[in-house]
Structures are given as C-alpha cells and as structure tokens.
Design a protein around this motif. Structure first.
Motif, PDB file in Angstrom:
ATOM      1  N   PHE A  56      45.213  67.174  10.721  1.00 18.96           N
ATOM      2  CA  PHE A  56      44.796  66.389  11.884  1.00 18.96           C
ATOM      3  C   PHE A  56      45.451  65.006  11.852  1.00 18.96           C
ATOM      4  O   PHE A  56      45.916  64.504  12.877  1.00 18.96           O
ATOM      5  N   GLY A  57      45.509  64.417  10.655  1.00 22.17           N
ATOM      6  CA  GLY A  57      46.130  63.103  10.500  1.00 22.17           C
ATOM      7  C   GLY A  57      47.592  63.130  10.940  1.00 22.17           C
ATOM      8  O   GLY A  57      48.114  62.175  11.506  1.00 22.17           O
ATOM      9  N   ARG A  58      48.230  64.252  10.681  1.00 20.68           N
ATOM     10  CA  ARG A  58      49.651  64.397  11.035  1.00 20.68           C
ATOM     11  C   ARG A  58      49.829  64.446  12.552  1.00 20.68           C
ATOM     12  O   ARG A  58      50.744  63.844  13.092  1.00 20.68           O
ATOM     13  N   ILE A  59      48.963  65.159  13.280  1.00 17.36           N
ATOM     14  CA  ILE A  59      49.240  65.383  14.704  1.00 17.36           C
ATOM     15  C   ILE A  59      48.625  64.352  15.639  1.00 17.36           C
ATOM     16  O   ILE A  59      49.142  64.141  16.718  1.00 17.36           O
ATOM     17  N   ILE A  60      47.559  63.689  15.223  1.00 21.00           N
ATOM     18  CA  ILE A  60      46.891  62.784  16.167  1.00 21.00           C
ATOM     19  C   ILE A  60      47.798  61.603  16.563  1.00 21.00           C
ATOM     20  O   ILE A  60      47.750  61.129  17.687  1.00 21.00           O
ATOM     21  N   GLY A  61      48.669  61.184  15.648  1.00 21.55           N
ATOM     22  CA  GLY A  61      49.468  60.003  15.953  1.00 21.55           C
ATOM     23  C   GLY A  61      50.932  60.293  16.243  1.00 21.55           C
ATOM     24  O   GLY A  61      51.733  59.380  16.390  1.00 21.55           O
ATOM     25  N   GLU A  62      51.296  61.585  16.339  1.00 20.93           N
ATOM     26  CA  GLU A  62      52.732  61.870  16.488  1.00 20.93           C
ATOM     27  C   GLU A  62      53.203  61.618  17.933  1.00 20.93           C
ATOM     28  O   GLU A  62      52.449  61.797  18.883  1.00 20.93           O
ATOM     29  N   VAL A  65      42.799  62.497  26.231  1.00 21.41           N
ATOM     30  CA  VAL A  65      43.870  63.517  26.198  1.00 21.41           C
ATOM     31  C   VAL A  65      44.278  63.772  24.748  1.00 21.41           C
ATOM     32  O   VAL A  65      44.379  64.915  24.296  1.00 21.41           O
ATOM     33  N   SER A  66      44.468  62.678  23.994  1.00 17.38           N
ATOM     34  CA  SER A  66      44.861  62.805  22.593  1.00 17.38           C
ATOM     35  C   SER A  66      43.864  63.645  21.814  1.00 17.38           C
ATOM     36  O   SER A  66      44.237  64.590  21.109  1.00 17.38           O
ATOM     37  N   LEU A  67      42.587  63.281  21.926  1.00 11.54           N
ATOM     38  CA  LEU A  67      41.566  63.976  21.139  1.00 11.54           C
ATOM     39  C   LEU A  67      41.462  65.442  21.559  1.00 11.54           C
ATOM     40  O   LEU A  67      41.342  66.324  20.717  1.00 11.54           O
ATOM     41  N   ARG A  68      41.537  65.684  22.871  1.00 14.94           N
ATOM     42  CA  ARG A  68      41.391  67.055  23.346  1.00 14.94           C
ATOM     43  C   ARG A  68      42.550  67.929  22.832  1.00 14.94           C
ATOM     44  O   ARG A  68      42.315  68.986  22.237  1.00 14.94           O
ATOM     45  N   VAL A  69      43.770  67.434  23.028  1.00 15.45           N
ATOM     46  CA  VAL A  69      44.947  68.212  22.605  1.00 15.45           C
ATOM     47  C   VAL A  69      44.928  68.433  21.089  1.00 15.45           C
ATOM     48  O   VAL A  69      45.080  69.551  20.594  1.00 15.45           O
ATOM     49  N   SER A  70      44.699  67.358  20.325  1.00 11.23           N
ATOM     50  CA  SER A  70      44.766  67.482  18.863  1.00 11.23           C
ATOM     51  C   SER A  70      43.618  68.316  18.310  1.00 11.23           C
ATOM     52  O   SER A  70      43.796  69.050  17.329  1.00 11.23           O
ATOM     53  N   CYS A  71      42.437  68.211  18.937  1.00 16.78           N
ATOM     54  CA  CYS A  71      41.309  69.005  18.425  1.00 16.78           C
ATOM     55  C   CYS A  71      41.550  70.492  18.655  1.00 16.78           C
ATOM     56  O   CYS A  71      41.334  71.315  17.754  1.00 16.78           O
ATOM     57  N   ILE A  72      42.031  70.848  19.862  1.00 11.56           N
ATOM     58  CA  ILE A  72      42.298  72.273  20.118  1.00 11.56           C
ATOM     59  C   ILE A  72      43.395  72.771  19.172  1.00 11.56           C
ATOM     60  O   ILE A  72      43.274  73.826  18.556  1.00 11.56           O
ATOM     61  N   ALA A  73      44.464  71.949  19.038  1.00 14.71           N
ATOM     62  CA  ALA A  73      45.573  72.359  18.166  1.00 14.71           C
ATOM     63  C   ALA A  73      45.094  72.547  16.727  1.00 14.71           C
ATOM     64  O   ALA A  73      45.477  73.506  16.043  1.00 14.71           O
ATOM     65  N   ILE A  74      44.210  71.648  16.258  1.00 15.73           N
ATOM     66  CA  ILE A  74      43.800  71.727  14.846  1.00 15.73           C
ATOM     67  C   ILE A  74      42.883  72.931  14.624  1.00 15.73           C
ATOM     68  O   ILE A  74      42.946  73.571  13.576  1.00 15.73           O
TER      69      ILE A  74
END
Lengths: 338, 228
Positions: B164-170, B28-37
């Motif tokens: 990407f670094g900012r959003i993957i761990g927020e 879920v994390s990777l999917r959401v963050s990849c689309i967002a980025i």
C-alpha cells in the motif's frame, strides 16, 4: 494378554546413501511404556517420526492395530489422530495457552464447552491451572514444555510419543514429567514410547527398553560399547580396543566387526578374577554407585568406563568399595558384535 | 521564503475547510489504492503461499525475479499497462484508458510483486516445527497450511502495508493511465505534480501534508506489525 498396537517389519530409512534405520521387526504392546535409548544419531527420533507417520520410510511396513498404514495412505490421518508426538524442543503456536491446548480438540470437532472443561483439567494435571489466557510469549521454558505436553495429552491419544521429554528441563520439572508419564500410562492405559539419553530414567520408567545403535536394534542398553578390530592369539579370537589397550575374548563365529557391546546386566563385579577359560576379567576400580528402584548401577574404570547393573537384593559390597581393586567379569558369549 | 509560509497557511485553511478540490483528489487516491491493494493482496498472498510451500525447479530464479520487480519503476508499469489498454492495444476495445479502472490495474501490477515476495519471506520465516507440530496434533494437509498462514499473519500484514505504501504515493502509472482528469482520475500525487507546475503551491502543500500523514500512519502500522 496385551496385543501389539504398533509394529514394524523390514523397516529401512535411508538419507542419500546413509542407512539411518534398519529394523527387521519390532512390536509395541498396548498399554506399555517403552524407552528408546541410544547415542546421538542412532535413529531414535527418526523411528518416532516414522511411527507417527510424519516420515515415510524408504521401505518396510508399519501396522497400527494390525492394519498396514503409511504416511500417504488414505486412512493415515485417522491413524495419526490416535497418536501424538511431543517434540524435544516443542514450539508453541503464537497465540494463547488455551488456543494451543485446544488446537487438536478443535480439529477433531469438539464443542467449545467441552473443550473448556478438557483444557482446564489437563492444565491442572500439568500444574498450570489458570494459565488459559496467558500468551505463548509470557511462559518460561519449563512452562512452555508443559503446555506442549498438555496439548498432546488433552487428545487422550492411544499412543504417546515423547522425544527426550526431560532433556531441556530442570530437575524439578523432569521429576514432574516422570510422575505424569507414569500417571497417564496407569490411569488411561496410554502406550508411551519415549526416547532418552538418561539410562537410569529409561530403567525407572520403561517397562521395556529398546536400544538403537547406528540405526539397528541391539539387545542391551547402549553402554559398554568398544570399537576396535578382531585379532587372534594362541587360537583364541580376540577383540582389541587400541586406546586404551583392552583385549576381550570373543566367540569364534564373530568376524569382520568393528564394534562390540556388553550388556550391563551381564557384568559381574568381584574381588577375585573369574575362570579365564570362560570369562573376561578386567581389573579396575569402582567410580560410582547409584541405587535405583530395583537395581544398583555401578560404573567401573577398567581403562574405559564400564557399567554394571546388579539386582538390589544381590548387591553386597561394603560402603568403602570405592577405589579398591576389583574385577569386572563377563562371559565370552556376553560380548556381542554389531 | 514568504511564499512558502503563505503556502502553508493557505494549505491548512484548505484542509480545515474541506476544500472540494483537495478532498476529491484524496478520495480518488484512497478509492483506487484500496481497491488495488485488496486485489493485489488476494493474488499476492495466494502466489506467495503457493511458491513457498511447493518445491519446484527455478523457484530461486522466480524469487529473484519477484525481488527485482519490487523495484520496477512506476512509469515502466504505466507504459506496460498503457500498451495493452490503449486503443491500438490488445485490450483497446474495453476503453479502459484514462479511467480509474486503468489506474487500479497499474497499481495492482505494482503491488503484486511486493506482496508476493514479502509473503514468501514471511512464510519462510515460520519455524518448520510448526507444520510438524500441527501434524502431530492431527491436522490434515489443508489444516496445516492454515496454521502456517496464521503463524505468519504479522509478516503478511506487513507485506500488505508495504504494498500500500508503494502505490498510494506513486505518480507515474496514475498519470499515464488515469490522465489526471480533475475530479475523476486526479489523485493526491498527480494533483501535487500538476498544481505545483501551475504555481498553486498552497493546494500542492495541502495535498502533500495529507499524503505525508497517510504515509506516516502506514509506517507506524508497518513497524507495529514487524515487531510483533
């Protein structure tokens, strides 16, 4: 008969309130080499940029092949693609030598096979055969400068602008550059307009020399320049340079001028002074003698350094002339105001 | 101390046995963050380019605002987006709240200022002789812009990686907008927060290790591109 490939009329370039270029008319004939000379800030580079349509002049017209063009006109790109400028401190794109050199060809829609051949030929011409795959960061300064030249030459432009082509290279590379410039002009008929500080280079390469001083054209090479004020003595008009004190007789019509220059070709060296009613004769001594292709360049210390250019055939001084007292003579009408 | 060691031992077990609870959060994390980025990259770089190459009044002010937005707290972004997409908000009828779409919007809002601001500085750092050189070689305005883009490519990549670094761990926006629904909107970071509060250290540590690995990889990439 040569025809002008480029000419400018009533050209003015102004930055804020400073007029940096003011040229009423100037023609460049096709197939010639022009040397633009002048001190720093005289407007040489600005003129190149205006001619290459990189800078819009404040006013005035530029004609390319007798057609008026400007930076913002629709056919500017087409005109710009027939000329190219190699800058004084050229910068390479952050990629391979091949991609740098083929950049302009690519923009003009050349095919890959065609580009490979042209790039390899031009690299051979500048002495960098086999450098295609080198990265920009793996080149020495001299090599980078030659890649920048190759990048312009490969386009086979009708007009090639070179801004101080040898200012940042060592003597050996400067010599290679000079040979290349001549070769390109002779073999391809390219019109070349280059700026230089090195007047002997200007005389060596240029078919014509254009001198700029404070943005204006002057009729001689920009040497023998004196600053001072106008005075009169016994009914004669004088130009007085204060430090060191040098007084020159000038023509009566000159007024309100703070600078004068004397064409080096008008300076005659002699052991005795010339007739004082028509000539300025300044005592001094010779400090250097340089033999060029067709002429000899002498520098004479008369309080300041004056340059005299004499035809090689008429040069007749003995080799021990150095340091001996001589006179630098020039006619009153050879003193030009600016 | 023992429970920490025990936590690590179980964490490695969960990772190596591909525990579905752990990996569902990772996906879920990777999917959401990849689309967002991807979306933030398109918008951020385009904005960065427009702001860099055009001169206009209040350009400096805009850049200052962007730099400030780079440090915007994630919960504030969560709150802002929440107010728009909650049932009473202007976009309430779209039923976005507690979906991955809402999380993508939140992360997009977080990443855009970072990518835009860093793109501007990447493009500004391109030597101004590049555009003159391109023009002397016959480039049109558009071709000159492409050259500038290519010259700043490493800086632009660094901008994307920083985003990407900012959003993957927020945690803030993901928690508020996604609702931390197991298997649907639960990300690595929201799962860590939840599992830890429930005393499930092992799952928390396993997810923490994976998140650290992702962050480590991102940093290696970031430094690689910055030094090019």
């Amino acid at each position: 008969m040569n025809h002008p490939i480029l000419n400018v009329k009533n050209l003015k370039v102004q930055y804020a309130k400073n007029l940096v270029l003011d040229i009423p008319e100037l023609d460049f004939d096709a197939g010639m080499i022009y040397a633009l000379v002048g001190p720093n800030g005289s407007g040489k580079t600005t003129l190149l940029k205006v001619l290459n349509l990189l800078l819009e002049p404040t006013s005035g017209e530029i004609y390319f092949d007798n057609r008026a063009i400007s930076k913002s006109s629709l056919d500017a790109l087409e005109a710009r693609r027939q000329m190219t400028l190699v800058m004084q401190n050229p910068i390479l794109f952050r990629t391979s030598v091949y991609k740098n050199v083929s950049y302009g060809l690519n923009l003009r829609g050349h095919k890959k096979g065609e580009m490979d051949k042209m790039v390899s030929e031009i690299l051979e011409m500048v002495g960098l055969s086999g450098f295609e795959n080198r990265k920009y960061s793996e080149l020495s300064a001299g090599e980078a400068q030659r890649v920048a030249l190759a990048r312009g030459l490969v386009l086979n432009p009708r007009v090639l602008f070179l801004d101080e082509p040898t200012a940042n290279v060592d003597r050996r590379n400067a010599h290679i550059f000079e040979i290349l410039i001549k070769k390109v002009n002779v073999e391809r008929g390219t019109t070349i307009i280059f700026t230089t500080h090195d007047l002997s280079q200007a005389y060596r390469l240029g078919h014509k020399i254009i001198s700029l001083l404070d943005g204006c054209l002057i009729k001689s090479s920009p040497e023998n320049i004196l600053y001072g004020k106008i005075d009169s003595y016994n009914g004669r008009k004088l130009f007085v340079n204060a430090d060191p004190l040098i007084k020159l007789m000038i023509e009566d019509h000159i007024s309100r001028s703070t600078g004068v220059y004397i064409d080096p070709r008008d300076v005659i060296i002699s052991v005795e002074p010339h007739n004082p009613s028509e000539w300025n004769s300044l005592p001094g001594n010779i400090t250097s003698v340089n033999f060029e292709d067709s002429h000899v360049r002498l520098t004479v210390n008369v309080g300041i350094e004056l340059v005299a250019i004499i035809d090689r055939d008429s040069y007749q001084f003995p080799s021990d002339i150095f340091g001996k007292p001589i006179y630098a003579n020039f006619k009153i009408y050879s003193v030009h105001a600016f | 101390m023992n429970y920490i060691f025990e936590g690590f031992r179980r964490a490695f077990y969960l990772i190596f046995t591909f525990d579905p609870e752990v990996f569902s959060a990772v996906f879920v994390s990777l999917r959401v963050s990849c689309i967002a980025i991807v979306l933030a990259t398109i918008v951020g770089i385009a904005l960065g380019f427009l702001i860099s190459i055009n001169e206009f009044r209040s350009k400096r002010l805009l850049i200052t605002i962007l730099n400030t937005l780079m440090a915007m707290p994630t919960v504030v972004v969560g709150l802002l987006v929440y107010s728009f997409i909650s049932r009473r908000g202007p976009l309430g009828s779209l039923n976005l709240l507690y979906t991955t779409k809402a999380m993508i919007i939140g992360q997009f809002v977080l990443a855009v200022p970072i990518i835009t601001a860093l793109s501007i500085s990447a493009i500004h750092s391109v030597d101004e002789r590049i555009s003159t050189t391109a023009m002397t070689l016959g480039a049109s305005g558009r071709q000159t812009a492409i050259r500038i883009f290519l010259e700043s490519r490493f800086g632009l990549l660094a901008a994307i990686i920083a985003g990407f670094g900012r959003i993957i761990g927020e945690v803030g926006a993901a928690m508020m907008l996604g609702g931390n629904i197991r298997g649907v909107t639960r990300t690595i970071s929201t799962a860590i927060a939840l599992q830890t509060s429930m005393g499930e250290f092992a799952v928390g540590i396993a997810l923490g290790i994976i998140l650290m690995l992702v962050a480590f990889l991102i940093n290696i990439l970031f430094h690689y591109f910055q030094q090019r």
